[in-house]
Design a protein around this motif. Structure first.
Motif, PDB file in Angstrom:
ATOM      1  N   GLY A   1      29.466  57.549  15.657  1.00 18.93           N
ATOM      2  CA  GLY A   1      29.963  56.096  16.323  1.00 18.93           C
ATOM      3  C   GLY A   1      31.182  55.315  16.896  1.00 18.93           C
ATOM      4  N   MET A   2      32.596  56.625  16.326  1.00 18.42           N
ATOM      5  CA  MET A   2      33.279  56.327  18.032  1.00 18.42           C
ATOM      6  C   MET A   2      33.427  56.710  18.563  1.00 18.42           C
ATOM      7  SD  MET A   2      35.768  54.955  15.909  1.00 18.42           S
ATOM      8  CE  MET A   2      37.279  55.877  16.575  1.00 18.42           C
ATOM      9  N   LEU A   3      32.086  57.737  19.092  1.00 15.51           N
ATOM     10  CA  LEU A   3      31.310  58.071  19.972  1.00 15.51           C
ATOM     11  C   LEU A   3      30.831  57.090  21.290  1.00 15.51           C
ATOM     12  CD1 LEU A   3      30.983  62.162  19.669  1.00 15.51           C
ATOM     13  CD2 LEU A   3      32.498  61.256  20.804  1.00 15.51           C
ATOM     14  N   GLY A   4      29.761  56.918  20.334  1.00 14.27           N
ATOM     15  CA  GLY A   4      29.957  55.534  20.959  1.00 14.27           C
ATOM     16  C   GLY A   4      30.241  54.348  21.046  1.00 14.27           C
ATOM     17  N   PHE A   5      31.838  53.783  20.684  1.00 11.41           N
ATOM     18  CA  PHE A   5      32.232  53.039  20.877  1.00 11.41           C
ATOM     19  C   PHE A   5      33.281  53.781  22.227  1.00 11.41           C
ATOM     20  CE2 PHE A   5      36.858  51.360  20.580  1.00 11.41           C
ATOM     21  CZ  PHE A   5      36.689  50.314  20.265  1.00 11.41           C
ATOM     22  N   ALA A   6      33.477  55.158  22.481  1.00 16.63           N
ATOM     23  CA  ALA A   6      34.246  55.451  23.545  1.00 16.63           C
ATOM     24  C   ALA A   6      32.959  54.807  24.550  1.00 16.63           C
ATOM     25  CB  ALA A   6      34.608  56.688  23.670  1.00 16.63           C
ATOM     26  N   ALA A   7      31.793  55.025  24.242  1.00 18.22           N
ATOM     27  CA  ALA A   7      30.701  55.306  25.986  1.00 18.22           C
ATOM     28  C   ALA A   7      31.327  53.336  25.895  1.00 18.22           C
ATOM     29  CB  ALA A   7      29.455  55.769  25.463  1.00 18.22           C
ATOM     30  N   GLY A   8      31.422  52.765  25.197  1.00 18.85           N
ATOM     31  CA  GLY A   8      31.081  50.841  25.432  1.00 18.85           C
ATOM     32  C   GLY A   8      32.455  51.054  25.749  1.00 18.85           C
ATOM     33  N   VAL A   9      33.379  50.656  25.897  1.00 20.59           N
ATOM     34  CA  VAL A   9      34.290  51.031  26.237  1.00 20.59           C
ATOM     35  C   VAL A   9      34.261  51.260  27.629  1.00 20.59           C
ATOM     36  CG1 VAL A   9      37.391  51.795  26.175  1.00 20.59           C
ATOM     37  CG2 VAL A   9      35.984  51.326  24.069  1.00 20.59           C
ATOM     38  N   MET A  10      33.438  52.276  28.516  1.00 14.78           N
ATOM     39  CA  MET A  10      33.403  53.319  29.384  1.00 14.78           C
ATOM     40  C   MET A  10      32.676  52.360  30.495  1.00 14.78           C
ATOM     41  SD  MET A  10      34.332  57.048  28.643  1.00 14.78           S
ATOM     42  CE  MET A  10      34.115  57.299  30.549  1.00 14.78           C
ATOM     43  N   ILE A  11      31.853  51.882  29.802  1.00 17.50           N
ATOM     44  CA  ILE A  11      30.740  51.396  30.406  1.00 17.50           C
ATOM     45  C   ILE A  11      31.434  50.013  30.653  1.00 17.50           C
ATOM     46  CG2 ILE A  11      28.322  50.050  30.503  1.00 17.50           C
ATOM     47  CD1 ILE A  11      27.437  52.026  28.703  1.00 17.50           C
ATOM     48  N   ALA A  12      31.844  49.255  30.163  1.00 20.43           N
ATOM     49  CA  ALA A  12      32.773  47.587  30.485  1.00 20.43           C
ATOM     50  C   ALA A  12      33.665  47.829  31.152  1.00 20.43           C
ATOM     51  CB  ALA A  12      33.211  47.022  28.947  1.00 20.43           C
ATOM     52  N   ALA A  13      34.426  49.110  31.586  1.00 20.62           N
ATOM     53  CA  ALA A  13      36.237  49.302  32.097  1.00 20.62           C
ATOM     54  C   ALA A  13      35.273  49.722  33.233  1.00 20.62           C
ATOM     55  CB  ALA A  13      36.298  50.098  32.038  1.00 20.62           C
ATOM     56  N   SER A  14      34.099  50.531  33.959  1.00 25.24           N
ATOM     57  CA  SER A  14      33.669  50.281  34.689  1.00 25.24           C
ATOM     58  C   SER A  14      32.903  49.378  35.619  1.00 25.24           C
ATOM     59  CB  SER A  14      32.029  50.967  34.979  1.00 25.24           C
ATOM     60  OG  SER A  14      32.531  52.528  33.614  1.00 25.24           O
ATOM     61  N   PHE A  15      32.515  48.291  34.994  1.00 22.36           N
ATOM     62  CA  PHE A  15      32.697  47.060  35.420  1.00 22.36           C
ATOM     63  C   PHE A  15      33.810  45.951  36.040  1.00 22.36           C
ATOM     64  CE2 PHE A  15      30.870  42.282  35.937  1.00 22.36           C
ATOM     65  CZ  PHE A  15      30.736  42.315  36.864  1.00 22.36           C
ATOM     66  N   TRP A  16      33.741  45.743  35.205  1.00 25.54           N
ATOM     67  CA  TRP A  16      35.322  45.453  34.902  1.00 25.54           C
ATOM     68  C   TRP A  16      36.256  45.161  35.515  1.00 25.54           C
ATOM     69  CZ3 TRP A  16      33.314  40.082  33.463  1.00 25.54           C
ATOM     70  CH2 TRP A  16      32.683  39.924  32.463  1.00 25.54           C
ATOM     71  N   SER A  17      36.762  46.481  35.360  1.00 20.93           N
ATOM     72  CA  SER A  17      37.776  46.586  35.566  1.00 20.93           C
ATOM     73  C   SER A  17      38.367  47.221  37.280  1.00 20.93           C
ATOM     74  CB  SER A  17      38.441  47.354  34.618  1.00 20.93           C
ATOM     75  OG  SER A  17      38.786  47.319  33.636  1.00 20.93           O
ATOM     76  N   LEU A  18      36.589  47.947  37.437  1.00 22.06           N
ATOM     77  CA  LEU A  18      36.757  48.663  38.563  1.00 22.06           C
ATOM     78  C   LEU A  18      36.098  48.123  39.720  1.00 22.06           C
ATOM     79  CD1 LEU A  18      36.541  52.278  37.240  1.00 22.06           C
ATOM     80  CD2 LEU A  18      38.346  51.181  37.950  1.00 22.06           C
ATOM     81  N   LEU A  19      34.009  47.591  39.446  1.00 20.45           N
ATOM     82  CA  LEU A  19      33.464  47.582  40.354  1.00 20.45           C
ATOM     83  C   LEU A  19      33.300  45.445  40.657  1.00 20.45           C
ATOM     84  CD1 LEU A  19      30.020  49.371  38.882  1.00 20.45           C
ATOM     85  CD2 LEU A  19      31.358  49.768  41.436  1.00 20.45           C
ATOM     86  N   ALA A  20      33.391  45.438  39.797  1.00 16.76           N
ATOM     87  CA  ALA A  20      33.829  43.759  40.006  1.00 16.76           C
ATOM     88  C   ALA A  20      35.750  43.398  41.227  1.00 16.76           C
ATOM     89  CB  ALA A  20      34.043  43.219  38.689  1.00 16.76           C
ATOM     90  N   PRO A  21      36.603  44.395  40.927  1.00 18.73           N
ATOM     91  CA  PRO A  21      37.170  44.112  41.947  1.00 18.73           C
ATOM     92  C   PRO A  21      37.211  44.721  43.017  1.00 18.73           C
ATOM     93  CG  PRO A  21      38.123  44.967  40.092  1.00 18.73           C
ATOM     94  CD  PRO A  21      36.431  44.764  39.438  1.00 18.73           C
ATOM     95  N   ALA A  22      36.232  46.147  42.970  1.00 18.27           N
ATOM     96  CA  ALA A  22      36.209  46.394  44.426  1.00 18.27           C
ATOM     97  C   ALA A  22      34.986  45.820  44.856  1.00 18.27           C
ATOM     98  CB  ALA A  22      35.256  48.179  44.432  1.00 18.27           C
ATOM     99  N   ILE A  23      34.032  44.740  44.659  1.00 23.32           N
ATOM    100  CA  ILE A  23      33.251  44.372  45.432  1.00 23.32           C
ATOM    101  C   ILE A  23      34.283  42.746  46.059  1.00 23.32           C
ATOM    102  CG2 ILE A  23      31.479  42.647  44.646  1.00 23.32           C
ATOM    103  CD1 ILE A  23      30.444  44.500  42.299  1.00 23.32           C
ATOM    104  N   GLU A  24      35.126  42.549  44.609  1.00 24.60           N
ATOM    105  CA  GLU A  24      35.357  41.054  45.985  1.00 24.60           C
ATOM    106  C   GLU A  24      37.131  41.843  46.476  1.00 24.60           C
ATOM    107  OE1 GLU A  24      39.321  37.965  44.005  1.00 24.60           O
ATOM    108  OE2 GLU A  24      37.491  38.943  42.294  1.00 24.60           O
ATOM    109  N   MET A  25      37.463  42.595  46.148  1.00 20.03           N
ATOM    110  CA  MET A  25      38.397  43.466  47.176  1.00 20.03           C
ATOM    111  C   MET A  25      37.343  43.694  48.726  1.00 20.03           C
ATOM    112  SD  MET A  25      40.935  46.613  45.607  1.00 20.03           S
ATOM    113  CE  MET A  25      41.459  45.373  43.732  1.00 20.03           C
ATOM    114  N   SER A  26      36.647  44.166  49.064  1.00 17.89           N
ATOM    115  CA  SER A  26      35.545  44.559  50.371  1.00 17.89           C
ATOM    116  C   SER A  26      35.450  43.246  51.005  1.00 17.89           C
ATOM    117  CB  SER A  26      33.998  44.790  49.736  1.00 17.89           C
ATOM    118  OG  SER A  26      34.106  46.819  49.052  1.00 17.89           O
ATOM    119  N   GLU A  27      34.945  42.049  50.148  1.00 19.07           N
ATOM    120  CA  GLU A  27      34.135  40.579  50.599  1.00 19.07           C
ATOM    121  C   GLU A  27      35.860  40.509  51.530  1.00 19.07           C
ATOM    122  OE1 GLU A  27      32.802  38.985  47.584  1.00 19.07           O
ATOM    123  OE2 GLU A  27      30.864  39.475  47.390  1.00 19.07           O
TER     124      GLU A  27
END
Length: 271
Positions: free
Chosen positions: A46-72
């Motif tokens: 369950g905790m490993l799944g939790f870690a996976a969920g954190v990383m997926i969310a961080a990948s979009f909200w903290s990394l990809l979304a800002p990258a797209i905004e910065m590029s524009e």
């Protein structure tokens, strides 16, 4: 008081302190070995799944979304750096995964991945989790570097939220290394030392990520996307399969959903 002091620090120092905190949570998780020789497998999955969920969310909200905004903001089509960086991150981790000797918990030494080596099982187990921590440290470092570069879509609160999310999911990773080693006969102290050692790479990757961004500001959208791709690679290649190998897929999936929700809440509330 602490936040005001923290704001005045150099971004590289901020990245170092943040990734030292994520390493500390890895060490804290490894410290479980002083109290328990075994950890319930359902809880660990369950905790490993939790870690996976954190990383997926961080990948979009903290990394990809800002990258797209910065590029524009830089006049570049937002999808180009996001796609290029994301795929390069996955390719890089695939390269490391293929050649770095490592062994995932619960598997026999004959199933070690990477180049063949005579290294001890304990070292191979540490290297497996170290592989997870490279993109995590890089992501935190790049986030603080973006703040230091004064880009409008980057915020100190968002970078701190990312560091907190990564730190939370590092706890079970430290446990996932130390407890199996204790079960195999190593002393509690040796098991702890191996477990915490897997997180040492995060401060190194964090400082390098922050420094690279500050020195080469135009690469920032690519660097953010690169870190996101590397993290998603770890989730798909390592965390999800590992959390499902004992048949606890429903528990692992529930942990993933919870981890995603926690990281998303942190990023939106603080960022």
């Amino acid at each position: 008081m602490f936040l005001e002091w923290f704001k005045e620090l150099n971004p590289i120092t901020q990245a170092l302190l943040a990734t030292l905190f994520t390493w500390f949570l890895t060490a804290l998780g490894a410290g479980v070995v002083f109290f328990f020789k075994e950890v319930n497998r359902k809880f660990l999955d369950g905790m490993l799944g939790f870690a996976a969920g954190v990383m997926i969310a961080a990948s979009f909200w903290s990394l990809l979304a800002p990258a797209i905004e910065m590029s524009e903001n830089l006049g570049i089509p937002g999808w180009i750096p996001a796609v290029v960086g994301f795929l390069l991150g996955g390719v890089f981790l695939r390269f490391v995964d293929r050649y770095l000797p490592h062994l995932h918990p619960g598997l026999s030494q004959g199933k070690a991945e990477g180049v063949k080596t005579s290294w001890e099982r304990s070292v191979l187990l540490v290297l497996a989790v170290t592989l997870h921590n490279i993109p995590e440290g890089l992501a935190v470092g790049v986030a603080f570097g973006a703040v230091g570069a004064n880009l409008p879509s980057a915020s100190l609160a968002g970078a701190i939220a990312l560091a907190i999310g990564i730190a939370i999911q590092n706890f079970p990773e430290g446990t996932a290394v130390s407890v199996p080693l204790r079960r195999e006969g190593l002393s509690p102290m040796k098991s702890f030392m191996y477990g915490q050692a897997s997180g040492i790479v995060e401060p190194i990757a964090g400082v390098l990520g922050a420094a690279a961004v500050l020195l080469m500001r135009p690469i920032l959208p690519y660097a953010l996307s690169f870190a996101a791709g590397a993290m998603i690679f770890v989730v798909g290649e390592e965390l999800i399969p590992e959390s499902h190998q004992e048949g606890n897929s429903h528990i692992a999936t529930a942990g993933l959903m919870l981890g995603f929700a926690v990281m998303m809440s942190l990023d939106v509330a603080l960022g």
